[in-house]
Design an enzyme around this catalytic site. Structure first.
Site, PDB file in Angstrom:
ATOM      1  N   ILE A  19       0.816  -1.147  -0.222  1.00 51.73           N
ATOM      2  CA  ILE A  19       0.552   0.021  -0.056  1.00 51.73           C
ATOM      3  C   ILE A  19       1.173   0.886  -0.257  1.00 51.73           C
ATOM      4  CG2 ILE A  19      -0.127  -0.029   2.167  1.00 51.73           C
ATOM      5  CD1 ILE A  19      -3.490   1.002   2.094  1.00 51.73           C
ATOM      6  N   ALA A  20       0.456   2.271  -1.043  1.00 52.65           N
ATOM      7  CA  ALA A  20       1.593   3.456  -0.835  1.00 52.65           C
ATOM      8  C   ALA A  20       0.655   4.611  -1.703  1.00 52.65           C
ATOM      9  CB  ALA A  20       3.071   3.350  -1.681  1.00 52.65           C
ATOM     10  N   GLU A  59       2.902  -6.366   7.285  1.00 52.06           N
ATOM     11  CA  GLU A  59       4.154  -6.308   7.550  1.00 52.06           C
ATOM     12  C   GLU A  59       4.680  -5.398   7.270  1.00 52.06           C
ATOM     13  OE1 GLU A  59       4.592  -9.402   5.217  1.00 52.06           O
ATOM     14  OE2 GLU A  59       4.162 -10.701   6.988  1.00 52.06           O
ATOM     15  N   ASN A 108       9.173   2.410  10.462  1.00 55.86           N
ATOM     16  CA  ASN A 108       7.983   2.777   9.317  1.00 55.86           C
ATOM     17  C   ASN A 108       7.268   3.543  10.153  1.00 55.86           C
ATOM     18  OD1 ASN A 108       6.626   4.050   7.314  1.00 55.86           O
ATOM     19  ND2 ASN A 108       7.006   2.391   5.763  1.00 55.86           N
ATOM     20  N   TYR A 154      -1.722   2.524  10.456  1.00 61.71           N
ATOM     21  CA  TYR A 154      -2.030   1.430  10.758  1.00 61.71           C
ATOM     22  C   TYR A 154      -2.103   1.557  12.749  1.00 61.71           C
ATOM     23  CZ  TYR A 154       0.299  -0.154   6.884  1.00 61.71           C
ATOM     24  OH  TYR A 154       0.486  -0.130   5.918  1.00 61.71           O
TER      25      TYR A 154
HETATM   26  C1  LIG Z   1       2.286   4.950   5.023  1.00 65.73           C
HETATM   27  C2  LIG Z   1       1.661   5.564   4.068  1.00 65.73           C
HETATM   28  C3  LIG Z   1       0.853   4.792   3.017  1.00 65.73           C
HETATM   29  C4  LIG Z   1       0.353   6.788   4.743  1.00 65.73           C
HETATM   30  O1  LIG Z   1      -0.376   7.247   3.962  1.00 65.73           O
HETATM   31  P1  LIG Z   1      -0.623   8.985   4.306  1.00 65.73           P
HETATM   32  O2  LIG Z   1      -1.984   9.895   3.422  1.00 65.73           O
HETATM   33  O3  LIG Z   1       0.851  10.256   4.099  1.00 65.73           O
HETATM   34  O4  LIG Z   1      -1.584   8.639   6.099  1.00 65.73           O
HETATM   35  P2  LIG Z   1      -2.036   9.909   6.359  1.00 65.73           P
HETATM   36  O5  LIG Z   1      -2.213  11.214   5.786  1.00 65.73           O
HETATM   37  O6  LIG Z   1      -3.687   9.456   6.601  1.00 65.73           O
HETATM   38  O7  LIG Z   1      -2.135   9.040   8.416  1.00 65.73           O
HETATM   39  C5  LIG Z   1      -2.283   8.928   8.515  1.00 65.73           C
HETATM   40  C6  LIG Z   1      -1.982   8.893  10.084  1.00 65.73           C
HETATM   41  O8  LIG Z   1      -0.136   8.726   9.800  1.00 65.73           O
HETATM   42  C7  LIG Z   1       0.239  10.514  10.761  1.00 65.73           C
HETATM   43  N1  LIG Z   1       1.224  10.397   9.856  1.00 65.73           N
HETATM   44  C8  LIG Z   1       0.759  10.737   8.396  1.00 65.73           C
HETATM   45  N2  LIG Z   1       2.400  11.434   8.137  1.00 65.73           N
HETATM   46  C9  LIG Z   1       2.861  11.469   8.802  1.00 65.73           C
HETATM   47  C10 LIG Z   1       4.110  11.923   9.352  1.00 65.73           C
HETATM   48  N3  LIG Z   1       4.790  12.170   8.147  1.00 65.73           N
HETATM   49  N4  LIG Z   1       5.015  11.647  10.617  1.00 65.73           N
HETATM   50  C11 LIG Z   1       3.932  11.477  11.779  1.00 65.73           C
HETATM   51  N5  LIG Z   1       2.972  11.232  11.170  1.00 65.73           N
HETATM   52  C12 LIG Z   1       2.079  11.369  10.653  1.00 65.73           C
HETATM   53  C13 LIG Z   1      -1.765  11.317  10.550  1.00 65.73           C
HETATM   54  O9  LIG Z   1      -1.457  11.548  11.281  1.00 65.73           O
HETATM   55  C14 LIG Z   1      -2.433  10.544  10.849  1.00 65.73           C
HETATM   56  O10 LIG Z   1      -2.945   9.447  11.997  1.00 65.73           O
HETATM   57  P3  LIG Z   1      -3.765  10.098  13.132  1.00 65.73           P
HETATM   58  O11 LIG Z   1      -4.757   9.643  11.973  1.00 65.73           O
HETATM   59  O12 LIG Z   1      -3.678   9.675  14.330  1.00 65.73           O
HETATM   60  O13 LIG Z   1      -3.948  11.709  12.547  1.00 65.73           O
HETATM   61  C15 LIG Z   1       2.407   6.739   3.389  1.00 65.73           C
HETATM   62  O14 LIG Z   1       3.496   7.353   3.870  1.00 65.73           O
HETATM   63  C16 LIG Z   1       3.438   6.054   2.226  1.00 65.73           C
HETATM   64  O15 LIG Z   1       3.069   5.536   1.065  1.00 65.73           O
HETATM   65  N6  LIG Z   1       4.421   5.949   2.286  1.00 65.73           N
HETATM   66  C17 LIG Z   1       5.194   4.854   2.001  1.00 65.73           C
HETATM   67  C18 LIG Z   1       5.193   3.616   1.371  1.00 65.73           C
HETATM   68  C19 LIG Z   1       4.992   3.318   2.494  1.00 65.73           C
HETATM   69  O16 LIG Z   1       5.686   2.922   3.556  1.00 65.73           O
HETATM   70  N7  LIG Z   1       3.535   1.701   2.837  1.00 65.73           N
HETATM   71  C20 LIG Z   1       2.867   1.403   4.075  1.00 65.73           C
HETATM   72  C21 LIG Z   1       4.193  -0.111   3.777  1.00 65.73           C
HETATM   73  S1  LIG Z   1       3.899  -1.407   5.258  1.00 65.73           S
END
Ligand SMILES: CC(C)(COP(=O)(O)OP(=O)(O)OC[C@H]1O[C@@H](n2cnc3c(N)ncnc32)[C@H](O)[C@@H]1OP(=O)(O)O)[C@@H](O)C(=O)NCCC(=O)NCCS
Length: 144
Positions: free
Chosen positions: A69-70, A103, A108, A115
């Site tokens: 997921i990304a 996982e 991260n 999650y």
């Molecule tokens: C992990 C990922 C999917 C999260 O998606 P996102 O759209 O950035 O996340 P959201 O904006 O929906 O935030 C989700 C939660 O994380 C927190 N969050 C978002 N960015 C953050 C940051 N830079 N630091 C700390 N917390 C953060 C948010 O506050 C939110 O928590 P809350 O609901 O308690 O406020 C995205 O960052 C991503 O694609 N990362 C790279 C790929 C990856 O790591 N995938 C997961 C593999 S297991």
């Protein structure tokens, strides 16, 4: 996710992970793996559609494993990941799924936070799970 989406999905994958999946893996998940559910989130601005998130899950009986997921880097940190994952898990629930697994790299923090904020808990550690840097994986799960 459709075959036409794969090029944009691969771009997000390459900008998100050190070991992105090859094109044929997405092709296989969409067209051949009947246990697979492949999703994209799109922004539709009238004349063009842009994919801003992608995910692949595997359904086995009443469980689902989140394979990848990304969110596109330009759209991170604004709640898209949470909305996307909620929708995906709701869809899995409608298919009879009651438990989700994944996982995640121990380092991260953003993903782990996402999650945990959605009710996932840490069940254990897979030592040196990731081949590129031998990083540990946290095993997480959630009742849905
Ligand atoms: C992990 C990922 C999917 C999260 O998606 P996102 O759209 O950035 O996340 P959201 O904006 O929906 O935030 C989700 C939660 O994380 C927190 N969050 C978002 N960015 C953050 C940051 N830079 N630091 C700390 N917390 C953060 C948010 O506050 C939110 O928590 P809350 O609901 O308690 O406020 C995205 O960052 C991503 O694609 N990362 C790279 C790929 C990856 O790591 N995938 C997961 C593999 S297991």
């Amino acid at each position: 996710m459709t075959n036409e989406d794969i090029d944009q999905v691969i771009q997000i994958d390459e900008e998100s992970f050190p070991n992105p999946w090859p094109k044929h893996s997405y092709f296989y998940e969409i067209n051949e793996n009947t246990n697979s559910r492949a999703w994209v989130m799109e922004i539709d601005s009238g004349d063009k559609k842009e994919i801003i998130a992608m995910a692949v899950l595997w359904l086995v009986l009443d469980e689902v494993h989140i394979g990848t997921i990304a969110v596109h880097p330009n759209y991170r940190g604004i709640g898209m990941g949470k909305i996307f994952l909620s929708e995906i898990l709701e869809n899995a629930f409608e298919e009879g799924v009651i438990k989700a697994y994944l996982e995640v790299r121990k380092s991260n923090e953003v993903a782990i936070h996402l999650y945990e904020s959605m009710g996932f808990q840490i069940d254990g550690v897979r030592k040196e799970y990731y081949r590129d840097n031998r990083e540990d994986a946290l095993m997480m799960s959630c009742e849905i």
